[in-house]
Design a protein around this motif. Structure first.
Motif, mmCIF file in Angstrom:
data_model
loop_
_atom_site.group_PDB
_atom_site.id
_atom_site.type_symbol
_atom_site.label_atom_id
_atom_site.label_comp_id
_atom_site.label_asym_id
_atom_site.label_seq_id
_atom_site.Cartn_x
_atom_site.Cartn_y
_atom_site.Cartn_z
ATOM 1 N N UNK A 248 3.827 -11.898 2.653
ATOM 2 C CA UNK A 248 2.693 -11.431 3.452
ATOM 3 C C UNK A 248 2.884 -9.982 3.899
ATOM 4 N N UNK A 249 4.118 -9.607 4.222
ATOM 5 C CA UNK A 249 4.391 -8.224 4.611
ATOM 6 C C UNK A 249 4.082 -7.279 3.456
ATOM 7 N N UNK A 250 4.496 -7.666 2.236
ATOM 8 C CA UNK A 250 4.193 -6.848 1.057
ATOM 9 C C UNK A 250 2.683 -6.721 0.888
ATOM 10 N N UNK A 251 1.988 -7.849 0.978
ATOM 11 C CA UNK A 251 0.525 -7.814 0.864
ATOM 12 C C UNK A 251 -0.067 -6.890 1.923
ATOM 13 N N UNK A 252 0.431 -7.016 3.159
ATOM 14 C CA UNK A 252 -0.093 -6.208 4.250
ATOM 15 C C UNK A 252 0.136 -4.724 4.042
ATOM 16 N N UNK A 253 1.336 -4.360 3.573
ATOM 17 C CA UNK A 253 1.643 -2.943 3.345
ATOM 18 C C UNK A 253 0.759 -2.376 2.235
ATOM 19 N N UNK A 254 0.615 -3.130 1.143
ATOM 20 C CA UNK A 254 -0.186 -2.654 0.009
ATOM 21 C C UNK A 254 -1.644 -2.455 0.428
ATOM 22 N N UNK A 255 -2.201 -3.442 1.137
ATOM 23 C CA UNK A 255 -3.605 -3.314 1.528
ATOM 24 C C UNK A 255 -3.795 -2.323 2.674
ATOM 25 N N UNK A 256 -2.754 -2.100 3.467
ATOM 26 C CA UNK A 256 -2.835 -1.041 4.483
ATOM 27 C C UNK A 256 -2.930 0.327 3.814
ATOM 28 N N UNK A 258 -4.011 0.851 0.745
ATOM 29 C CA UNK A 258 -5.320 0.877 0.093
ATOM 30 C C UNK A 258 -6.408 1.266 1.087
ATOM 31 N N UNK A 259 -6.348 0.691 2.276
ATOM 32 C CA UNK A 259 -7.352 0.966 3.296
ATOM 33 C C UNK A 259 -7.251 2.396 3.819
ATOM 34 N N UNK A 260 -6.007 2.841 4.060
ATOM 35 C CA UNK A 260 -5.796 4.178 4.618
ATOM 36 C C UNK A 260 -6.205 5.274 3.637
ATOM 37 N N UNK A 261 -6.034 5.024 2.343
ATOM 38 C CA UNK A 261 -6.384 6.037 1.337
ATOM 39 C C UNK A 261 -7.898 6.158 1.178
ATOM 40 N N UNK A 262 -8.589 5.033 1.186
ATOM 41 C CA UNK A 262 -10.040 5.044 0.936
ATOM 42 C C UNK A 262 -10.840 5.313 2.190
ATOM 43 N N UNK A 263 -11.003 6.560 2.509
ATOM 44 C CA UNK A 263 -11.722 6.938 3.729
ATOM 45 C C UNK A 263 -13.110 7.513 3.442
ATOM 46 N N UNK A 264 -13.488 7.591 2.171
ATOM 47 C CA UNK A 264 -14.809 8.111 1.802
ATOM 48 C C UNK A 264 -15.698 6.971 1.331
ATOM 49 N N UNK A 303 -8.735 -7.016 2.813
ATOM 50 C CA UNK A 303 -8.103 -7.888 1.824
ATOM 51 C C UNK A 303 -9.030 -9.008 1.386
ATOM 52 N N UNK A 304 -9.751 -9.601 2.352
ATOM 53 C CA UNK A 304 -10.709 -10.662 2.002
ATOM 54 C C UNK A 304 -11.816 -10.122 1.102
#
Length: 500
Positions: A248-256, A258-264, A303-304
């Motif tokens: 879950x930590x790996x999933x959380x880091x990867x999607x964090x 992903x979220x932080x990069x996509x700001x547009x 993530x959902x």
């Protein structure tokens, strides 16, 4: 010469082997990876995904984010296309080759897949050393990975499989190292293995089959514990919980990330933007438009959304249709026979044709099939006919990896009923058959009490056959020119390519 090498300190021998594996990995997977200068197969999809990360556009893709982000890292670090307008790459989730920006270099996009493919060779050497206990034998058997034509042609392109292979080999190597321990394992050991499996899953979902290693490992671990039976439930919960938490930590880091990069916000006028906006929840849209902190709740929501998009996309994938002209898909049961290779691209000029053909090393491929058959016969003779085994340690590994191979095939036989599958979906299974090749060879050597020279000599013969077969099919792998008659020679054992 072998005696001279054996006289060197262990560290020096290890370094020499590692350097040689690294050199072979570089020349097979990295050198010349910018050729051909045209997109092929899934490169047309993945380059658009990577560019959206580079441009900071919020988006969804059919595969988890990790591999796609790594591709973007390679393109960004290389700076190969820094002065080129790449806007066309983000208009749709697929780009035709004739719409690629003028002067586009494929070096950056293919950089990280190639580097991870080469690095996976080092991990494979480590796995072979853990199984054989001999550096020279591990080096010789590393040719199974380093000279597998299908791996080379697919891994040096803008594809995700080299990342997945890297983490899969790392997880299998760690599994073997943990299995060899005689003392009880710590919760940290399970967490580390869980993190590696999580990383593989975050590249492509089908790596979830690796999770079968955990109950098997704990079952063995339970027999080495000295704790009272009454304390076992707590121990089970601790190790299971640490495994799940690590994933879950790996999933959380990867999607964090992903979220932080996509700001547009995606462009609603583009085809890709319309698809992404339709699947973005209000929470995700609010974050992109108004900004804010990347909180656990936001990451869970993103993530959902992402997995819903993946599920919707996979529902739209067609099923195998063997009657369809030009069908490149294949049934998983045919992968064992190296059936249904794929022509990714061909270019003809001046009487010569250059191919990019997904075709494997036939010698290695059928050696792997023979190892699977021998392993099954050995297990049935022991389990059903109660015949004794001569090498219990190696036999145990044979059972473990044969079981893992069985799980792989059952999973993909099921997936084959849901969607079309392709030969490269066999790559993890092929890797397991190569591990079985080494284990079966070791079992037979121990059964017949082969001397060290016979062991090394037989391994050298196998390595030479693997390398020779690789070189025979290399023109199809590396986009080298062939006449039609030269091409037809590659079909001498079975049909590999439709020669032009």
């Amino acid at each position: 010469m072998l005696d001279t090498i054996a006289a060197l300190p262990a560290l020096v021998r290890t370094l020499l082997c590692v350097i040689l594996v690294a050199i072979l990995g570089y020349f097979n997977f990295v050198a010349g990876e910018d050729q051909p200068p045209y997109p092929f197969w899934d490169e047309n999809y993945h380059m658009t995904s990577a560019q959206r990360y580079i441009d900071g556009i919020a988006h969804f893709e059919p595969h988890p984010p990790l591999g796609l982000m790594l591709i973007a890292v390679g393109e960004k670090l290389s700076g190969a296309n820094a002065n080129i307008d790449k806007q066309q790459l983000v208009v749709d989730k697929y780009i035709n080759g004739d719409k690629m920006p003028a002067g586009f270099s494929f070096f950056g996009m293919r950089l990280m897949p190639s580097l991870f493919a080469a690095a996976a060779g080092l991990l494979f050497f480590g796995l072979m050393f853990s199984l054989t206990g001999n550096r020279l034998l591990a080096l010789l058997f590393s040719t199974l990975y380093l000279f597998e034509n299908a791996y080379i042609v697919h891994f040096r392109a803008v594809h995700l499989d080299s990342f997945q292979m890297f983490f899969c080999i790392a997880a299998l190597w760690q599994f073997v190292r943990l299995w060899k321990r005689e003392e009880p394992l710590r919760w940290m050991d399970y967490a580390g293995l869980g993190a590696l499996c999580g990383l593989a899953i975050m590249v492509k979902i089908n790596a979830a089959l690796l999770l079968i290693m955990f109950p098997v490992l704990y079952f063995k671990d339970a027999f080495t514990q000295e704790t009272p039976f009454s304390e076992r439930p707590l121990d089970f919960l601790l190790k299971t919980g640490s495994t799940i938490l690590a994933i879950l930590v790996v999933f959380g880091i990867v999607f964090s990330l992903h979220t932080a990069i996509g700001t547009k916000m995606p462009d609603p006028a583009s085809s890709a933007g319309k698809q992404d906006l339709e699947n973005m929840s209000p929470i995700y849209k609010e974050y992109v438009t108004q900004g804010g902190a990347v909180t656990p709740g936001l990451v869970a929501s993103v993530g959902r959304d992402y997995f819903k998009f993946m599920d919707k996309d996979h529902l739209g994938v067609p099923k195998l249709d063997v009657c369809k002209p030009g069908e490149n898909g294949s049934h998983p049961s045919n992968w064992l026979w190296h059936h249904k290779t794929i022509n990714y691209r061909w270019d003809s000029a001046d009487g010569f044709t250059r191919y990019v053909q997904l075709a494997g090393n036939q010698f290695s491929w059928f050696l792997g099939l023979a190892a699977v058959i021998y392993s099954l016969m050995l297990i049935m003779n022991h389990r059903l006919n109660k015949l004794p085994v001569s090498d219990q340690k190696t036999y145990t590994y044979i059972e473990l990896f044969t079981g893992l191979y069985g799980v792989f095939m059952l999973l993909h036989l099921y997936l084959g009923t849901q969607r079309v599958m392709y030969l490269y979906h066999y790559f993890i299974g092929l890797l397991i058959t190569y591990i079985l090749v080494v284990l079966c060879w070791q079992y037979l050597c121990n059964l017949h009490k082969a001397t060290a020279r016979i062991r090394v000599g037989s391994a050298i013969v196998l390595a030479l056959c693997i390398i020779g077969t690789n070189q025979f099919f290399l023109p199809l792998t590396n986009h080298q020119p062939l006449t039609k008659s030269q091409c037809e020679r590659r079909n001498i054992f079975s049909h590999i390519v439709d020669c032009q």
